[in-house]
Design an enzyme around this catalytic site. Structure first.
Site, PDB file in Angstrom:
ATOM      1  N   GLY A 142       0.755  -1.243   0.000  1.00 42.82           N
ATOM      2  CA  GLY A 142       0.000   0.000   0.000  1.00 42.82           C
ATOM      3  C   GLY A 142       0.786   1.294   0.000  1.00 42.82           C
ATOM      4  O   GLY A 142       0.205   2.357  -0.218  1.00 42.82           O
ATOM      5  N   ARG A 196       3.424  -1.641  -5.821  1.00 43.46           N
ATOM      6  CA  ARG A 196       3.646  -0.372  -6.505  1.00 43.46           C
ATOM      7  C   ARG A 196       4.982   0.263  -6.121  1.00 43.46           C
ATOM      8  O   ARG A 196       5.707   0.761  -6.978  1.00 43.46           O
ATOM      9  CB  ARG A 196       2.506   0.577  -6.148  1.00 43.46           C
ATOM     10  CG  ARG A 196       2.482   1.850  -6.963  1.00 43.46           C
ATOM     11  CD  ARG A 196       1.413   2.817  -6.466  1.00 43.46           C
ATOM     12  NE  ARG A 196       0.192   2.194  -6.056  1.00 43.46           N
ATOM     13  CZ  ARG A 196      -0.899   2.066  -6.825  1.00 43.46           C
ATOM     14  NH1 ARG A 196      -0.900   2.557  -8.032  1.00 43.46           N
ATOM     15  NH2 ARG A 196      -1.975   1.473  -6.367  1.00 43.46           N
ATOM     16  N   CYS A 218     -11.848   2.944 -29.879  1.00 44.69           N
ATOM     17  CA  CYS A 218     -13.102   3.632 -30.181  1.00 44.69           C
ATOM     18  C   CYS A 218     -13.901   3.882 -28.921  1.00 44.69           C
ATOM     19  O   CYS A 218     -15.003   3.348 -28.765  1.00 44.69           O
ATOM     20  CB  CYS A 218     -13.941   2.797 -31.129  1.00 44.69           C
ATOM     21  SG  CYS A 218     -12.990   2.160 -32.476  1.00 44.69           S
TER      22      CYS A 218
HETATM   23  N1  LLP Z   1      -1.327  -7.109  -0.766  1.00 40.51           N
HETATM   24  C1  LLP Z   1      -2.639  -7.234  -1.034  1.00 40.51           C
HETATM   25  C2  LLP Z   1      -3.433  -8.184  -0.280  1.00 40.51           C
HETATM   26  C3  LLP Z   1      -3.215  -6.429  -2.032  1.00 40.51           C
HETATM   27  O1  LLP Z   1      -4.509  -6.559  -2.280  1.00 40.51           O
HETATM   28  C4  LLP Z   1      -2.405  -5.523  -2.755  1.00 40.51           C
HETATM   29  C5  LLP Z   1      -2.975  -4.695  -3.802  1.00 40.51           C
HETATM   30  C6  LLP Z   1      -1.036  -5.453  -2.454  1.00 40.51           C
HETATM   31  C7  LLP Z   1      -0.542  -6.254  -1.438  1.00 40.51           C
HETATM   32  C8  LLP Z   1      -0.095  -4.525  -3.151  1.00 40.51           C
HETATM   33  O2  LLP Z   1      -0.452  -3.205  -2.958  1.00 40.51           O
HETATM   34  P1  LLP Z   1       0.531  -2.006  -3.413  1.00 40.51           P
HETATM   35  O3  LLP Z   1       1.774  -2.077  -2.545  1.00 40.51           O
HETATM   36  O4  LLP Z   1       0.872  -2.229  -4.829  1.00 40.51           O
HETATM   37  O5  LLP Z   1      -0.262  -0.804  -3.185  1.00 40.51           O
HETATM   38  N2  LLP Z   1      -4.976  -1.704  -9.722  1.00 40.51           N
HETATM   39  C9  LLP Z   1      -4.835  -0.671  -8.735  1.00 40.51           C
HETATM   40  C10 LLP Z   1      -4.187  -1.183  -7.466  1.00 40.51           C
HETATM   41  C11 LLP Z   1      -4.954  -2.298  -6.805  1.00 40.51           C
HETATM   42  C12 LLP Z   1      -4.222  -2.855  -5.638  1.00 40.51           C
HETATM   43  C13 LLP Z   1      -4.902  -4.053  -5.117  1.00 40.51           C
HETATM   44  N3  LLP Z   1      -4.209  -4.720  -4.086  1.00 40.51           N
HETATM   45  C14 LLP Z   1      -4.056   0.490  -9.341  1.00 40.51           C
HETATM   46  O6  LLP Z   1      -3.744   0.436 -10.532  1.00 40.51           O
HETATM   47  O7  LLP Z   1      -3.789   1.473  -8.669  1.00 40.51           O
END
Ligand code: LLP
Length: 437
Positions: free
Chosen positions: A248, A293, A361
């Site tokens: 996150g 991310r 489109c």
């Molecule tokens: N762990 C779990 C259980 C998760 O659901 C997620 C992301 C992560 C780790 C990794 O989160 P990060 O460190 O990447 O924030 N498609 C969306 C992001 C969805 C994230 C869903 N879960 C976007 O493009 O911003």
């Protein structure tokens, strides 16, 4: 105004370089649209994240969230760095295994794990973060069938409000994920699991959302999880040796976005863990993190070629490029901002106001609106930043557009790590039934 993150450079030809490679040459050699991943930046991000926590706590496991970018080469880089994996499907699990990450350094997350997925996880000693009572039963069955003990934790919902896009905030009470903490449901899950024969209850897990740029919600998460860890020890005598805080940590996308330093987050979270462990006389658990991310987001760019330019009185000029929402859906889906520049005119003065559109489109098919760019002509090369996470990973073949290729760069070297899809790739799985032949 041109503001590049520090790991990007420009060369004397006025081109953007990534990982020592000239983006104009990359586009000419490999074609567009093209994802480019900077290997050194992935390594740097991982090391910084790991060190932030590992320098403050004796046992830390960073499980890279494959959903951000599950390319085999990217996962291989992280395996080499010593990362574990957060997987959320059978194939992610298999990609991680293929890259050489051992099952006991993986966590398996999600609210719908099939029996087959659970089998693969249990067989490989993956820590399964169970999301519902029914899933607990399913894991028990799988373990007994395999004659193996399943390592499990529970995904709990700590009801932490993290400021982010509603689609990616997952820790709220009403979200579909996890067991509710406040009502005692999470505690009940531990009580039930403690009596089960084939499961070892070793962990607890939460993930409060994604793209969070503030340390406070993470501290609140740590408070809530550690309180539960202490309660479970006290009342059930179960010691949870894996405390998994999910992912996150966000990244700045806009030039004026703030940056959340992993050290700030680590300082506050580890502070909470330390205090509770001391106060309650607990053992020191392994702290697990699942960044996606943060590790790969700013290590990736997308290069797209300008095809057509259309001037319209009174509105920004439309610049149509060969990458659209099929290649990068975040702007269309979340209204997400991705910074855009002209890679072949990276040092030129920005003087025109443009909307950058893709070739599909749909009116929603744009990459950026009302952006300032240098004067654009056909054939210019647009670069879209911060697409290493949830870029190619969320791409599609809408309007039968092949997915872009992805190239890895390091010290000027560049090699394809994902081939561009072809007509054959797009049609390979389709079949014409007998009665239409
Ligand atoms: N762990 C779990 C259980 C998760 O659901 C997620 C992301 C992560 C780790 C990794 O989160 P990060 O460190 O990447 O924030 N498609 C969306 C992001 C969805 C994230 C869903 N879960 C976007 O493009 O911003």
């Amino acid at each position: 105004m041109l503001i590049l993150k520090r790991h990007f450079k420009t060369n004397i030809r006025g081109h953007l370089t990534v990982g020592g490679a000239d983006t104009v040459e990359l586009a000419n050699k490999f074609g567009t649209p093209l994802y480019v991943v900077d290997e050194q930046r992935v390594r740097e991000n991982y090391r910084r994240f790991y060190k932030a926590f590992a320098s403050r706590w004796p046992s830390v496991l960073v499980c890279y969230a494959l959903k951000a970018n599950s390319n085999l080469a990217v996962v291989k880089i992280l395996q080499g760095e010593g990362a574990g994996a957060d997987v959320s499907s059978e194939y992610e699990l298999r990609i991680a295994l293929e890259a050489g990450i051992p099952g006991n350094k993986m966590v398996f997350n999600g609210n719908h794990k099939t029996p087959r997925e659970l089998e693969l996880a249990v067989a490989n000693d993956v820590l399964v973060n169970v999301d519902s009572f029914q899933e607990l039963e399913a894991v028990g069955k799988v373990a007994s069938r395999l004659g193996k003990r399943a390592r499990i934790g529970f995904r709990v919902n700590p009801d932490v409000r993290a400021p982010t896009h509603p689609y990616i905030a997952t820790g709220l009470r009403e979200s579909k994920f996890g067991f509710d903490v406040a009502s005692g449901q999470a505690f009940d899950a531990y009580k039930l699991a403690a009596r089960m024969e084939d499961v070892d209850v070793v962990g607890i897990h939460a993930h409060i959302g994604s793209q969070i740029l503030d340390a406070a919600p993470f501290e609140e998460e740590a408070e809530k999880l550690m309180a539960l860890v202490a309660e479970i020890k006290e009342r059930l005598d179960i010691y949870l040796s894996f405390v998994d805080f999910g992912g996150g940590i966000g990244i700045p996308y806009k030039p004026d976005d703030r940056e959340l330093q992993p050290e700030q987050v680590a300082e506050r979270m580890v502070g909470v863990v330390e205090r509770v462990v001391d106060e309650k006389g607990l053992g020191k658990p392994t702290l697990v993190f699942e960044p996606g991310r943060y590790i790969v987001g700013d290590a990736g760019v997308l290069l797209a070629r300008v095809g057509y330019i259309k001037e319209r009185p009174g509105i920004p000029t439309w610049v149509a490029v060969d990458a659209g929402m099929n290649a990068l859906i975040r702007p269309a889906l979340y209204g997400a901002y991705h910074h855009i520049e002209l890679a072949n005119k990276i040092l030129e003065k920005e003087e025109v106001l443009v909307n950058v559109a893709g070739p599909l489109c749909e009116s929603g098919d744009f990459l950026g609106k009302e952006r300032k760019l240098p004067k654009v002509v056909q054939g210019d090369l647009v670069v879209i930043f911060d697409v290493g996470a949830y870029g190619l990973a969320m791409s599609s073949q809408h309007t039968a557009q092949p997915r872009p290729a992805m190239v890895l760069v390091n010290e000027g070297k560049a090699e394809i790590i994902r081939k561009r899809e072809t007509f054959e790739d797009l049609t390979r799985l389709d079949q014409i039934p007998g009665w239409l032949k």
